[in-house]
Design a protein around this motif. Structure first.
Motif, PDB file in Angstrom:
ATOM      1  N   GLU A  28     -14.762  12.992 -16.989  1.00 55.55           N
ATOM      2  CA  GLU A  28     -14.512  13.989 -18.033  1.00 55.55           C
ATOM      3  C   GLU A  28     -15.491  13.810 -19.188  1.00 55.55           C
ATOM      4  N   ARG A  29     -15.713  12.557 -19.618  1.00 60.43           N
ATOM      5  CA  ARG A  29     -16.665  12.308 -20.698  1.00 60.43           C
ATOM      6  C   ARG A  29     -18.081  12.677 -20.254  1.00 60.43           C
ATOM      7  N   LEU A  30     -18.414  12.353 -19.013  1.00 63.16           N
ATOM      8  CA  LEU A  30     -19.744  12.671 -18.502  1.00 63.16           C
ATOM      9  C   LEU A  30     -19.981  14.181 -18.532  1.00 63.16           C
ATOM     10  N   ILE A  31     -19.037  14.935 -18.017  1.00 56.52           N
ATOM     11  CA  ILE A  31     -19.185  16.389 -17.969  1.00 56.52           C
ATOM     12  C   ILE A  31     -19.318  16.968 -19.373  1.00 56.52           C
ATOM     13  N   SER A  60     -34.427  11.170 -22.408  1.00 57.18           N
ATOM     14  CA  SER A  60     -34.039  10.589 -21.118  1.00 57.18           C
ATOM     15  C   SER A  60     -32.541  10.580 -20.872  1.00 57.18           C
ATOM     16  N   SER A  61     -31.746  10.837 -21.913  1.00 58.14           N
ATOM     17  CA  SER A  61     -30.288  10.651 -21.799  1.00 58.14           C
ATOM     18  C   SER A  61     -29.526  11.951 -21.605  1.00 58.14           C
ATOM     19  N   ILE A  62     -30.160  12.945 -21.014  1.00 58.02           N
ATOM     20  CA  ILE A  62     -29.452  14.203 -20.745  1.00 58.02           C
ATOM     21  C   ILE A  62     -28.164  13.932 -19.960  1.00 58.02           C
ATOM     22  N   VAL A  63     -28.277  13.064 -18.956  1.00 53.69           N
ATOM     23  CA  VAL A  63     -27.105  12.652 -18.167  1.00 53.69           C
ATOM     24  C   VAL A  63     -26.833  11.192 -18.493  1.00 53.69           C
ATOM     25  N   PRO A  64     -25.795  10.875 -19.268  1.00 56.74           N
ATOM     26  CA  PRO A  64     -25.513   9.473 -19.591  1.00 56.74           C
ATOM     27  C   PRO A  64     -25.351   8.640 -18.320  1.00 56.74           C
ATOM     28  N   PHE A  65     -25.998   7.469 -18.327  1.00 55.58           N
ATOM     29  CA  PHE A  65     -25.929   6.550 -17.194  1.00 55.58           C
ATOM     30  C   PHE A  65     -26.385   7.238 -15.898  1.00 55.58           C
ATOM     31  N   GLY A  66     -27.427   8.051 -16.049  1.00 60.99           N
ATOM     32  CA  GLY A  66     -27.888   8.853 -14.917  1.00 60.99           C
ATOM     33  C   GLY A  66     -28.355   8.043 -13.727  1.00 60.99           C
ATOM     34  N   SER A  67     -28.886   6.835 -13.972  1.00 58.71           N
ATOM     35  CA  SER A  67     -29.341   5.997 -12.861  1.00 58.71           C
ATOM     36  C   SER A  67     -28.476   4.755 -12.685  1.00 58.71           C
ATOM     37  N   HIS A  68     -27.370   4.686 -13.407  1.00 59.34           N
ATOM     38  CA  HIS A  68     -26.497   3.502 -13.348  1.00 59.34           C
ATOM     39  C   HIS A  68     -25.545   3.619 -12.153  1.00 59.34           C
ATOM     40  N   PRO A  69     -25.238   2.502 -11.491  1.00 63.30           N
ATOM     41  CA  PRO A  69     -24.331   2.554 -10.333  1.00 63.30           C
ATOM     42  C   PRO A  69     -22.956   3.109 -10.660  1.00 63.30           C
ATOM     43  N   ILE A  70     -22.534   3.017 -11.923  1.00 64.59           N
ATOM     44  CA  ILE A  70     -21.203   3.515 -12.271  1.00 64.59           C
ATOM     45  C   ILE A  70     -21.112   5.026 -12.117  1.00 64.59           C
ATOM     46  N   ASN A  71     -22.246   5.691 -12.230  1.00 62.44           N
ATOM     47  CA  ASN A  71     -22.247   7.153 -12.203  1.00 62.44           C
ATOM     48  C   ASN A  71     -22.364   7.640 -10.764  1.00 62.44           C
ATOM     49  N   THR A  72     -21.232   7.852 -10.144  1.00 64.50           N
ATOM     50  CA  THR A  72     -21.204   8.361  -8.768  1.00 64.50           C
ATOM     51  C   THR A  72     -20.834   9.841  -8.713  1.00 64.50           C
ATOM     52  N   SER A  74     -21.148  13.781  -8.754  1.00 61.34           N
ATOM     53  CA  SER A  74     -22.196  14.682  -8.261  1.00 61.34           C
ATOM     54  C   SER A  74     -22.602  15.672  -9.353  1.00 61.34           C
ATOM     55  N   TRP A  75     -23.198  15.119 -10.414  1.00 58.68           N
ATOM     56  CA  TRP A  75     -23.606  15.976 -11.535  1.00 58.68           C
ATOM     57  C   TRP A  75     -24.709  16.938 -11.122  1.00 58.68           C
ATOM     58  N   GLN A  76     -25.507  16.547 -10.128  1.00 58.81           N
ATOM     59  CA  GLN A  76     -26.570  17.445  -9.668  1.00 58.81           C
ATOM     60  C   GLN A  76     -25.997  18.754  -9.139  1.00 58.81           C
ATOM     61  N   THR A  77     -24.862  18.663  -8.443  1.00 56.66           N
ATOM     62  CA  THR A  77     -24.214  19.863  -7.923  1.00 56.66           C
ATOM     63  C   THR A  77     -23.477  20.616  -9.026  1.00 56.66           C
ATOM     64  N   HIS A  78     -22.729  19.867  -9.845  1.00 57.53           N
ATOM     65  CA  HIS A  78     -21.924  20.490 -10.904  1.00 57.53           C
ATOM     66  C   HIS A  78     -22.798  21.292 -11.863  1.00 57.53           C
ATOM     67  N   PHE A  79     -23.981  20.739 -12.204  1.00 54.29           N
ATOM     68  CA  PHE A  79     -24.830  21.374 -13.217  1.00 54.29           C
ATOM     69  C   PHE A  79     -26.067  22.054 -12.617  1.00 54.29           C
ATOM     70  N   ALA A  80     -26.047  22.293 -11.305  1.00 53.19           N
ATOM     71  CA  ALA A  80     -27.223  22.870 -10.650  1.00 53.19           C
ATOM     72  C   ALA A  80     -27.639  24.190 -11.296  1.00 53.19           C
ATOM     73  N   ALA A  81     -26.673  25.073 -11.551  1.00 51.08           N
ATOM     74  CA  ALA A  81     -26.995  26.381 -12.129  1.00 51.08           C
ATOM     75  C   ALA A  81     -27.533  26.246 -13.553  1.00 51.08           C
ATOM     76  N   LEU A 131     -34.354  19.829 -10.197  1.00 48.97           N
ATOM     77  CA  LEU A 131     -33.251  20.778 -10.343  1.00 48.97           C
ATOM     78  C   LEU A 131     -33.667  21.995 -11.166  1.00 48.97           C
ATOM     79  N   MET A 132     -34.588  21.797 -12.095  1.00 49.96           N
ATOM     80  CA  MET A 132     -35.099  22.923 -12.876  1.00 49.96           C
ATOM     81  C   MET A 132     -36.067  23.793 -12.078  1.00 49.96           C
ATOM     82  N   GLY A 133     -36.461  23.321 -10.917  1.00 49.37           N
ATOM     83  CA  GLY A 133     -37.391  24.092 -10.097  1.00 49.37           C
ATOM     84  C   GLY A 133     -38.818  24.034 -10.603  1.00 49.37           C
ATOM     85  N   LEU A 134     -39.165  22.963 -11.314  1.00 49.08           N
ATOM     86  CA  LEU A 134     -40.500  22.838 -11.887  1.00 49.08           C
ATOM     87  C   LEU A 134     -41.428  22.113 -10.925  1.00 49.08           C
TER      88      LEU A 134
END
Length: 323
Positions: A28-31, A60-72, A74-81, A131-134
């Motif tokens: 919830e906090r991540l979202i 670099s912190s758009i997604v908190p703990f984006g590369s940390h193991p705690i973050n499992t 699927s933010w890539q799917t949730h925020f794809a659009a 994800l931005m299609g760049l």
């Protein structure tokens, strides 16, 4: 030639680096944090476009703990659009964006654990650009790393790790000459080993060099960029803060020094990131100088979005840093 500033609009009432403590991690906090960060990023980009500031380094912190193991999650799917919409806006307005991963990204470390975490961080930040299609002209800017008592071995180790990077990441990575360990000459050698483009930093070159004149240094760095795969060469610009220790960045653009620097370009095109403390204020002055000299288009005739919006509950903000 595009002018940009890094990560934070000092005059805007939002942050794209909202985060929270690792101990309080929850989906919830991540979202909530990513939602706020992407909304602020979009606002900053829209304001920049209205001013004709077409280069931006995303924090670099758009997604908190984006590369940390705690973050499992699927933010890539949730925020794809959401990411796709920002990418579409970037492409539609001829913007260019980049990331500059933090100093803990060290590809030439002797520690396998540090190297693995560094690769994970590059994958995370590169995935946002994907994800931005760049395309590959949106870059991931890093330093060579440490010396560890043996420069040549450290550079060979960088090349070996670079060869193992996922192709999508490798296409985005650029190395910056620094002001303490790896000057332009070393970066040129690394380019020969790996093909990695050199993101030239004029101020670092002034602090650490092998006697290359500024115009020649710019030419050498520009030649490491492929015109289509890499795009217009990127560079960082700053100058020495008067009366401060050597290597301290100025708080404010020194107009006459910037004008003098431009005389060394000799027709080479660069996208210029200002590493100056007051960020967008200096960027506005720099782009005005470029327009005066015919090096940048006139400001677009579009309304400027507001810097402040009606008050909303504030999330915790990360520190505002130059890089």
């Amino acid at each position: 030639m595009r002018i940009g500033y890094p990560c934070v609009n000092e005059a805007m009432d939002c942050s794209s680096g909202n985060t929270f403590r690792l101990a309080s991690y929850s989906e919830e906090r991540l979202i909530a944090a990513v939602t706020a960060n992407l909304a602020c990023l979009r606002r900053m980009l829209e304001w920049n476009v209205a001013q004709g500031l077409l280069f931006f380094r995303i924090g670099s912190s758009i997604v908190p703990f984006g590369s940390h193991p705690i973050n499992t999650y699927s933010w890539q799917t949730h925020f794809a659009a959401d990411f796709r919409a920002i990418g579409d806006y970037i492409k539609a307005n001829n913007l260019r964006v980049s990331f500059h991963p933090d100093q803990f990204v060290v590809l030439n470390s002797p520690s396998p654990d540090i190297v693995q975490r560094s690769i994970q961080e590059l994958v995370y930040q590169g995935s946002m650009l994907d994800l931005m299609g760049l395309d590959g002209t949106a870059k991931l800017q890093i330093h060579v790393g440490g010396l560890y008592g043996e420069r040549e071995q450290a550079m060979i180790r960088f090349a070996q790790v670079h060869a193992t990077l996922p192709e999508a990441v490798k296409a985005r990575v650029v190395v910056e000459n620094d002001d303490r360990l790896y000057p332009l000459r070393d970066c040129l050698e690394l380019h020969q080993l790996t093909g990695v483009p050199i993101l030239f930093d004029n101020f670092h070159h002034e602090c650490l060099n092998h006697g290359e004149p500024m115009a020649e240094a710019l030419r050498l760095a520009a030649a490491t960029w492929h015109p289509t795969a890499d795009g217009v060469p990127m560079m960082d610009y700053s100058s020495q803060a008067l009366g401060e220790r050597k290597g301290k960045h100025t708080d404010d653009l020194v107009d006459e020094r910037f004008r003098e620097f431009l005389t060394h370009l000799h027709g080479h095109d660069f996208d210029v990131m200002l590493e100056i403390k007051n960020k967008e204020a200096s960027a506005l002055r720099a782009v005005a100088i470029l327009r005066e000299l015919g090096l940048s288009a006139a400001a677009p005739d579009i309304p400027s979005p507001p810097l402040t919006l009606p008050a909303v509950p504030k999330a915790r903000r990360v520190a505002k840093a130059v890089g």
